[in-house]
Design an enzyme around this catalytic site. Structure first.
Site, PDB file in Angstrom:
ATOM      1  N   ARG A 178      41.347  38.668  38.208  1.00  0.00           N
ATOM      2  CA  ARG A 178      40.135  38.571  39.026  1.00  0.00           C
ATOM      3  C   ARG A 178      39.088  37.626  38.446  1.00  0.00           C
ATOM      4  O   ARG A 178      38.873  37.597  37.245  1.00  0.00           O
ATOM      5  CB  ARG A 178      39.521  39.967  39.193  1.00  0.00           C
ATOM      6  CG  ARG A 178      38.405  40.005  40.206  1.00  0.00           C
ATOM      7  CD  ARG A 178      37.905  41.412  40.414  1.00  0.00           C
ATOM      8  NE  ARG A 178      37.019  41.839  39.341  1.00  0.00           N
ATOM      9  CZ  ARG A 178      36.604  43.094  39.179  1.00  0.00           C
ATOM     10  NH1 ARG A 178      37.012  44.031  40.007  1.00  0.00           N
ATOM     11  NH2 ARG A 178      35.797  43.408  38.196  1.00  0.00           N
ATOM     12  N   ASP A 179      38.428  36.924  39.360  1.00  0.00           N
ATOM     13  CA  ASP A 179      37.298  36.032  39.049  1.00  0.00           C
ATOM     14  C   ASP A 179      37.683  34.985  37.995  1.00  0.00           C
ATOM     15  O   ASP A 179      37.120  34.927  36.909  1.00  0.00           O
ATOM     16  CB  ASP A 179      36.072  36.844  38.602  1.00  0.00           C
ATOM     17  CG  ASP A 179      34.779  36.185  39.085  1.00  0.00           C
ATOM     18  OD1 ASP A 179      34.856  35.077  39.650  1.00  0.00           O
ATOM     19  OD2 ASP A 179      33.707  36.774  38.893  1.00  0.00           O
ATOM     20  N   CYS A 180      38.610  34.114  38.394  1.00  0.00           N
ATOM     21  CA  CYS A 180      39.204  33.182  37.432  1.00  0.00           C
ATOM     22  C   CYS A 180      38.254  32.086  36.940  1.00  0.00           C
ATOM     23  O   CYS A 180      38.542  31.413  35.948  1.00  0.00           O
ATOM     24  CB  CYS A 180      40.468  32.557  38.026  1.00  0.00           C
ATOM     25  SG  CYS A 180      40.188  31.590  39.537  1.00  0.00           S
TER      26      CYS A 180
ATOM     27  N   ALA B 136      34.978  32.696  36.191  1.00  0.00           N
ATOM     28  CA  ALA B 136      33.853  33.303  35.487  1.00  0.00           C
ATOM     29  C   ALA B 136      34.384  34.475  34.670  1.00  0.00           C
ATOM     30  O   ALA B 136      35.514  34.911  34.866  1.00  0.00           O
ATOM     31  CB  ALA B 136      32.798  33.771  36.483  1.00  0.00           C
TER      32      ALA B 136
END
Ligand code: BGC
EC number: 3.2.1.-
Length: 582
Positions: free
Chosen positions: A249-251, A253
């Site tokens: 998830r959220d690659c 940041a």
């Protein structure tokens, strides 16, 4: 591009924002002003409402109880609270202060003796919603007939049975108030002012489904059971839930990295989506309208933050290569879309991300590809949401993308930097059209997260900037006070945005508060935790940036806890800078 004159632009914007499209469409010049004389005209007005706590529709029927036909009519009445007109039908509606005026549309101007005419309007409000006590038609005070309460009358159309999927789930519906967030808000000084606002429930890890852990004390079933109780006061009821736990998830940041590794698609499917689907599909909840917000900050990263772009991250390259964002999202919409009362809205970033030509079409294409992967289809997608947990205004009121100064387009200003949009609403409307052209159904609707898009307070511009040069113009006009539109973490100076509102503009199903105001976006320094959350320097107020915010200061508030945890100082600032003000 030629220089534009601000006044007409501002007027158009104001009308669009208020949603009083009938006024724009008909123009006041088309009104029929011939009226029966006061002496032989008498009237009764029946007023009824369908109220969902933060808004209502009002149905009014004017009956001509006199002996002569009225040729043209004008109805006025006043509220005693903060009821605000959103839109009206079968008449030309306007509001000045607490006074509402409705005039005939031309085609319904003639009311025979004994005849009647019906109009309807939609309003938002907070606090109490007392029915008006006096109605005046063509200067004559009408005898009252009826009062408040549900009643027959014209409306936007026949009401579907609860449980049928409708075009806009927010229409005529109450929306779930999350008791966990509400308690946090109410415990803050001044927080009661908004503690009754609906915010989304976030399922941001497997454990959140059962609940009991910090930040997710209430589990999904318990929330849904609460929703059934809250729904008792409403004909229709929306439950908003964020599905947020993709592998890797959220690659781009670190602050909201999740618990699942990049390759754990099978875990995502069997231990996250399947159990959620089982609960949402329980017949006990079949009458709720369940709005799912699908996977924030995922698919657009595969367009914008991959090689060979300067903004690439190794993690986004990996998620593009292994296909697990596409496979995860398609599995989620397919599985949840099988539940008849679930409305899937896929996250589509925001204008300050996808609004550039390089990103816009490519993102829409990727959404279309994803919606046709595995067993999914475009019918599993009810719409898209923009600005989730972000800070961009829904509407920049003082300038727009077609403006230019001395022949130079605002697109060439440093702030706009060749983007095609200056705000989320114009972006959402255009992106909706693009998505339809890529194969999504023509009736998809957009949501805009306005929980923190307000930018009020003393520094808010009150009109357009100076026309000295394009940068001065944009700098003086923009209400968004960030250093750069790529800044996303705990932005200093931000306020609460528009309160949740149904159908605020064409193509927009609702303004919603998905990110619960007061919950952090990420810690401002490294804080060890067992939630998989990293430390992203975009949350550090001393950080000077990276290619994804064009090397600007982060603009983040200091002393922030990890993402999702309560951040009192931010909540207080959001209250203080709310726009519209509280
Ligand atoms: C966090 C989630 C949290 C959500 C809502 C996200 O940034 O990663 O854990 O539930 O915000 O506050």
């Amino acid at each position: 591009m030629s220089r534009t004159t601000p006044p007409p632009r501002r007027r158009r914007r104001a009308l669009l924002t208020a949603g009083v499209m009938t006024v724009t469409a008909l123009g006041t010049g088309t009104m029929l002003q011939g009226t029966a004389s006061a002496a032989d005209f008498a009237c009764e007005v029946d007023y009824s409402t369908n109220d969902w706590g933060s808004g209502f529709t009002a149905d009014l029927t004017i009956t001509n109880t006199g002996s002569t036909a009225a040729n043209g009519w004008e109805l006025t009445y006043s509220y005693t609270g903060n009821q605000r007109l959103a839109q009206g039908w079968n008449g030309v509606w306007s509001q000045s202060g607490q006074t509402v005026t409705v005039t005939d549309t031309g085609w319904n101007g003639t009311v025979a003796a004994g005849g009647s005419v019906s109009v309807g309007g939609q309003f938002t409000y907070s606090g109490s919603n007392a029915a008006p006590t006096e109605f005046t038609v063509n200067g004559v005070v009408c005898g009252e007939d009826g009062g408040s309460g549900p009643g027959p009358g014209p409306g936007p159309g026949p009401d579907p049975e609860p449980g049928d999927r409708v075009n806009n789930p927010y229409e005529d519906a109450g929306v779930y108030v999350n008791p966990d967030w509400s308690a946090n808000a109410a415990a803050e000084p001044g927080g009661e002012a908004i503690a009754d606002q609906p915010t989304a429930v976030w399922l941001d890890r497997r454990a959140a489904i059962e609940g009991g852990s910090a930040g997710n004390s209430t589990g999904l079933r318990e929330h849904l059971d609460n929703a059934l109780v809250q729904a008792q006061d409403h004909e229709n009821f929306v439950f908003q839930v964020v599905i947020y736990n993709l592998p890797g998830r959220d690659c781009a940041a670190l602050a909201s990295n999740g618990e699942l590794g990049p390759d754990e698609l099978d875990v995502y499917q069997s231990e996250f989506i399947d159990p959620i689907a089982e609960i949402l599909g329980d017949p006990a909840y079949a009458d709720l309208r369940i709005v799912t917000v699908i996977e924030i900050d995922s698919l657009p990263n595969l367009v914008t933050n991959v090689s060979p772009r300067a903004t690439a991250t190794p993690e986004c390259d990996e998620m593009l290569a292994n296909g697990n964002y596409v496979n995860g999202v398609s599995y989620a919409i397919d599985t949840l879309g099988d539940i008849p009362n679930v409305y899937n809205y896929i996250d589509a970033g925001h204008y300050g991300w996808i609004g550039w030509d390089d990103n816009f079409g490519a993102s829409a294409e990727l959404f279309a590809e994803t919606a046709n992967t595995g067993g999914a289809s475009v019918d599993d997608v009810h719409g898209f949401i923009v600005n989730t947990a972000n800070y961009g205004p829904a509407v920049e009121p003082h300038y727009d993308i077609n403006d230019s100064v001395g022949g130079t387009s605002v697109r060439q200003s440093e702030w706009v930097d060749w983007n095609r949009y200056v705000d989320n609403q114009s972006f959402a409307q255009a992106f909706r059209t693009e998505l339809v052209s890529q194969g999504f159904n023509s009736d998809i609707g957009m949501l805009i997260d306005t929980s923190r898009s307000g930018w009020g307070g003393p520094d808010r511009p009150t009109g357009p900037g100076p026309l000295t040069d394009v940068n001065a113009y944009v700098e003086g006009s923009r209400v968004d006070q960030r250093f750069q539109t790529g800044n996303w973490c705990n932005q200093a100076g931000a306020g609460l945005g528009e309160r949740p509102e149904v159908a605020p503009a064409p193509g927009i199903d609702a303004y919603v508060w998905v990110k619960p105001p007061g919950e952090s976006d990420g810690s401002s320094e490294e804080i060890p935790n067992n939630e998989g959350k990293g430390f992203d320097r975009m949350c550090d107020p001393t950080y000077e940036g990276n290619p994804r915010n064009n090397h600007n200061m982060s603009g983040a508030l200091p002393d922030a806890p990890i993402s999702g945890h309560w951040f009192s100082a931010q909540f207080q600032e959001l209250l203080a800078n709310a726009y519209p003000p509280l």
